[in-house]
Design a protein around this motif. Structure first.
Motif, mmCIF file in Angstrom:
data_model
loop_
_atom_site.group_PDB
_atom_site.id
_atom_site.type_symbol
_atom_site.label_atom_id
_atom_site.label_comp_id
_atom_site.label_asym_id
_atom_site.label_seq_id
_atom_site.Cartn_x
_atom_site.Cartn_y
_atom_site.Cartn_z
ATOM 1 N N GLU A 297 0.835 -1.196 0.000
ATOM 2 C CA GLU A 297 0.000 0.000 0.000
ATOM 3 C C GLU A 297 0.873 1.250 0.000
ATOM 4 O O GLU A 297 2.009 1.234 0.468
ATOM 5 C CB GLU A 297 -0.905 0.015 1.237
ATOM 6 C CG GLU A 297 -1.785 -1.219 1.352
ATOM 7 C CD GLU A 297 -2.453 -1.356 2.721
ATOM 8 O OE1 GLU A 297 -2.955 -0.336 3.228
ATOM 9 O OE2 GLU A 297 -2.469 -2.481 3.267
ATOM 10 N N SER A 298 0.310 2.333 -0.480
ATOM 11 C CA SER A 298 0.990 3.622 -0.429
ATOM 12 C C SER A 298 0.785 4.246 0.945
ATOM 13 O O SER A 298 0.155 3.656 1.838
ATOM 14 C CB SER A 298 0.428 4.557 -1.512
ATOM 15 O OG SER A 298 -0.869 5.016 -1.135
ATOM 16 N N ARG A 299 1.287 5.443 1.122
ATOM 17 C CA ARG A 299 1.099 6.192 2.362
ATOM 18 C C ARG A 299 -0.391 6.326 2.712
ATOM 19 O O ARG A 299 -0.758 6.397 3.892
ATOM 20 C CB ARG A 299 1.741 7.573 2.207
ATOM 21 C CG ARG A 299 1.530 8.532 3.353
ATOM 22 C CD ARG A 299 2.270 9.824 3.125
ATOM 23 N NE ARG A 299 3.697 9.669 3.367
ATOM 24 C CZ ARG A 299 4.300 10.032 4.497
ATOM 25 N NH1 ARG A 299 3.607 10.564 5.494
ATOM 26 N NH2 ARG A 299 5.593 9.874 4.643
ATOM 27 N N LEU A 300 -1.250 6.329 1.693
ATOM 28 C CA LEU A 300 -2.684 6.483 1.920
ATOM 29 C C LEU A 300 -3.251 5.324 2.737
ATOM 30 O O LEU A 300 -3.885 5.530 3.782
ATOM 31 C CB LEU A 300 -3.395 6.597 0.568
ATOM 32 C CG LEU A 300 -4.918 6.660 0.562
ATOM 33 C CD1 LEU A 300 -5.437 7.782 1.446
ATOM 34 C CD2 LEU A 300 -5.427 6.815 -0.878
ATOM 35 N N GLY A 301 -3.039 4.096 2.264
ATOM 36 C CA GLY A 301 -3.540 2.943 3.002
ATOM 37 C C GLY A 301 -2.876 2.784 4.349
ATOM 38 O O GLY A 301 -3.527 2.425 5.343
ATOM 39 N N ILE A 302 -1.574 3.042 4.411
ATOM 40 C CA ILE A 302 -0.838 2.900 5.665
ATOM 41 C C ILE A 302 -1.351 3.891 6.706
ATOM 42 O O ILE A 302 -1.435 3.576 7.902
ATOM 43 C CB ILE A 302 0.676 3.092 5.424
ATOM 44 C CG1 ILE A 302 1.201 1.990 4.503
ATOM 45 C CG2 ILE A 302 1.438 3.107 6.742
ATOM 46 C CD1 ILE A 302 1.010 0.574 5.014
ATOM 47 N N SER A 303 -1.712 5.096 6.277
ATOM 48 C CA SER A 303 -2.208 6.100 7.216
ATOM 49 C C SER A 303 -3.459 5.619 7.933
ATOM 50 O O SER A 303 -3.600 5.798 9.151
ATOM 51 C CB SER A 303 -2.498 7.417 6.487
ATOM 52 O OG SER A 303 -1.316 8.005 6.003
ATOM 53 N N VAL A 304 -4.385 5.004 7.203
ATOM 54 C CA VAL A 304 -5.621 4.520 7.830
ATOM 55 C C VAL A 304 -5.305 3.471 8.889
ATOM 56 O O VAL A 304 -5.827 3.505 10.009
ATOM 57 C CB VAL A 304 -6.581 3.951 6.763
ATOM 58 C CG1 VAL A 304 -7.849 3.417 7.424
ATOM 59 C CG2 VAL A 304 -6.930 5.018 5.730
ATOM 60 N N ALA A 305 -4.427 2.525 8.555
ATOM 61 C CA ALA A 305 -4.057 1.475 9.507
ATOM 62 C C ALA A 305 -3.337 2.055 10.719
ATOM 63 O O ALA A 305 -3.555 1.609 11.862
ATOM 64 C CB ALA A 305 -3.182 0.433 8.819
ATOM 65 N N ALA A 306 -2.473 3.046 10.513
ATOM 66 C CA ALA A 306 -1.762 3.670 11.635
ATOM 67 C C ALA A 306 -2.739 4.377 12.558
ATOM 68 O O ALA A 306 -2.608 4.312 13.786
ATOM 69 C CB ALA A 306 -0.714 4.644 11.103
ATOM 70 N N HIS A 307 -3.727 5.057 11.987
ATOM 71 C CA HIS A 307 -4.739 5.724 12.808
ATOM 72 C C HIS A 307 -5.522 4.712 13.634
ATOM 73 O O HIS A 307 -5.807 4.942 14.820
ATOM 74 C CB HIS A 307 -5.691 6.531 11.920
ATOM 75 C CG HIS A 307 -5.196 7.902 11.586
ATOM 76 N ND1 HIS A 307 -5.484 9.010 12.354
ATOM 77 C CD2 HIS A 307 -4.428 8.348 10.563
ATOM 78 C CE1 HIS A 307 -4.925 10.082 11.813
ATOM 79 N NE2 HIS A 307 -4.274 9.704 10.722
ATOM 80 N N LEU A 308 -5.885 3.581 13.020
ATOM 81 C CA LEU A 308 -6.644 2.567 13.756
ATOM 82 C C LEU A 308 -5.803 1.993 14.891
ATOM 83 O O LEU A 308 -6.282 1.882 16.027
ATOM 84 C CB LEU A 308 -7.111 1.468 12.806
ATOM 85 C CG LEU A 308 -8.028 0.413 13.438
ATOM 86 C CD1 LEU A 308 -9.110 -0.020 12.459
ATOM 87 C CD2 LEU A 308 -7.254 -0.808 13.912
ATOM 88 N N ALA A 309 -4.561 1.624 14.589
ATOM 89 C CA ALA A 309 -3.710 1.012 15.616
ATOM 90 C C ALA A 309 -3.456 1.976 16.771
ATOM 91 O O ALA A 309 -3.494 1.586 17.948
ATOM 92 C CB ALA A 309 -2.392 0.567 14.998
#
Length: 360
Positions: A297-309
């Motif tokens: 994933e790009s920074r876009l997908g990673i950002s969502v996962a980081a916010h959730l974690a």
């Protein structure tokens, strides 16, 4: 609320050529064939999300995911994103096997809703923390190349290194080379279903005898072989994580009931955003540790996962390095990277990520 109703929705290919091939026991990738989703609300708020299908995990392809999302567009038009759970449930009823597509849709709805509210996603998820610390992955490459990757990552501030194994041959040599190139780093092994149970135990015993500081062994055997997972878990001294064995919340329950894992690796592209929250709740209730991972994933997908974690908290293992593996630079924002730390920004609503050409 009329201002939170959908007035525009689009789906388009988002292809990412990788800076170098990425090899695991299941696949060798040279390009990520993802999707970019955009949404606009009547009140002016927008949403942005990524879909990263992994055919060897969920069976989805870029074209298949695009087809079901475009088919759902008519249902989405005029829908109120404040009812994001109802929208997701309708999509799931229509397309129960579209895991990554649903993940992207849920991320899109929540991003637009939180931008409307003016709240960062991590606060919406509970606000337990505003940063996470990720590992970085060493793919299946010859030992000397693996050592170079590890040395560069360690010098850049990463203290946890995840090493892909499972094709046999040079697995031992690759892991040993990584450990020697990054003294002091913790080593996580990812078998990607590549071993028989006895082989997995033998390799780990050999690595530990050589002094390699292994902190996790992820998915050593086939996803359906829960007896084999339990066999490994009962014979090794490090935690065993289930990745491909867990796509849905029901899968998490089966793995825990079978005594097959100490840790469950949640990936949004497998479970969806809402399914990830359900899996986290199941694991916490059962005393099973949490891990969060990603696809290419790009920074876009990673950002969502980081916010959730960060927002949910309690994740013992973080593997959110997809943006480093893809090397894509079309996205900005979302987090500030400081070595392995992904620091989220309280003044950026939603996930805070934008296309570089639109930020300013």
């Amino acid at each position: 609320m009329g201002s939170t109703r959908v007035v525009r929705f689009s789906v388009e290919p988002f292809d990412i050529p990788l800076p170098r091939p990425f090899g695991t026991a299941q696949a060798r990738r040279t390009e990520a064939h993802n999707l970019l989703l955009t949404l606009e609300l009547a009140g002016g708020a927008t949403g942005l999300a990524e879909v990263a299908p992994a055919p060897y995990v969920t069976g989805e392809t870029q074209e298949g995911a695009r087809r079901v999302l475009e088919a759902f567009a008519a249902d989405l038009q005029g829908a109120d994103v404040a009812g994001y759970r109802a929208i997701s449930a309708a999509f799931h009823r229509a397309y129960p096997e579209a895991h990554a597509a649903r993940a992207g849709l849920e991320a899109l709805l929540l991003d637009a809703y939180c931008r409307h509210l003016g709240a960062p996603l991590y606060q919406f998820f509970g606000g337990m923390a505003s940063e996470v610390v990720t590992d970085v992955t060493v793919p299946i490459v010859p030992p000397d190349e693996a050592a170079d990757v590890a040395r560069s990552a360690f010098d850049a501030g990463f203290t946890d290194l995840k090493v892909k194994i499972g094709l046999g041959g040079q697995d031992f040599e690759r892991v040993l080379a990584v450990a020697r190139a990054a003294p002091g780093a913790q080593i996580r092994l990812d078998g990607n279903q590549g071993f028989r149970p006895e082989e997995a135990v033998a390799l780990l015993d050999r690595l530990l005898a050589a002094g390699v500081p292994v902190s996790l062994f992820e998915q050593p055997v086939h996803r359906d072989d829960l007896d084999g997972m339990r066999f490994v878990r009962e014979r090794v001294s490090v935690p065993v994580a289930a990745d491909e064995s867990v796509i849905t919340p029901a899968d998490a329950w089966r793995v825990i009931e079978a005594g097959a894992a100490d840790v469950v690796n949640i990936k949004l592209m497998k479970a969806g955003v809402l399914g990830a929250l359900d899996i986290a709740a199941i694991c916490r209730a059962a005393g099973c540790d949490l891990m969060i991972g990603c696809m290419l994933e790009s920074r876009l997908g990673i950002s969502v996962a980081a916010h959730l974690a960060a927002g949910v908290g309690g994740f013992s293992f973080i593997d959110l390095d997809g943006h480093l593996l893809t090397g894509d630079t079309r996205m900005v924002g979302g987090f500030v990277q400081q070595g392995g730390r992904l620091v989220l920004q309280p003044d950026q609503p939603g996930h805070g990520t934008a296309l570089a050409t639109t930020r300013g």
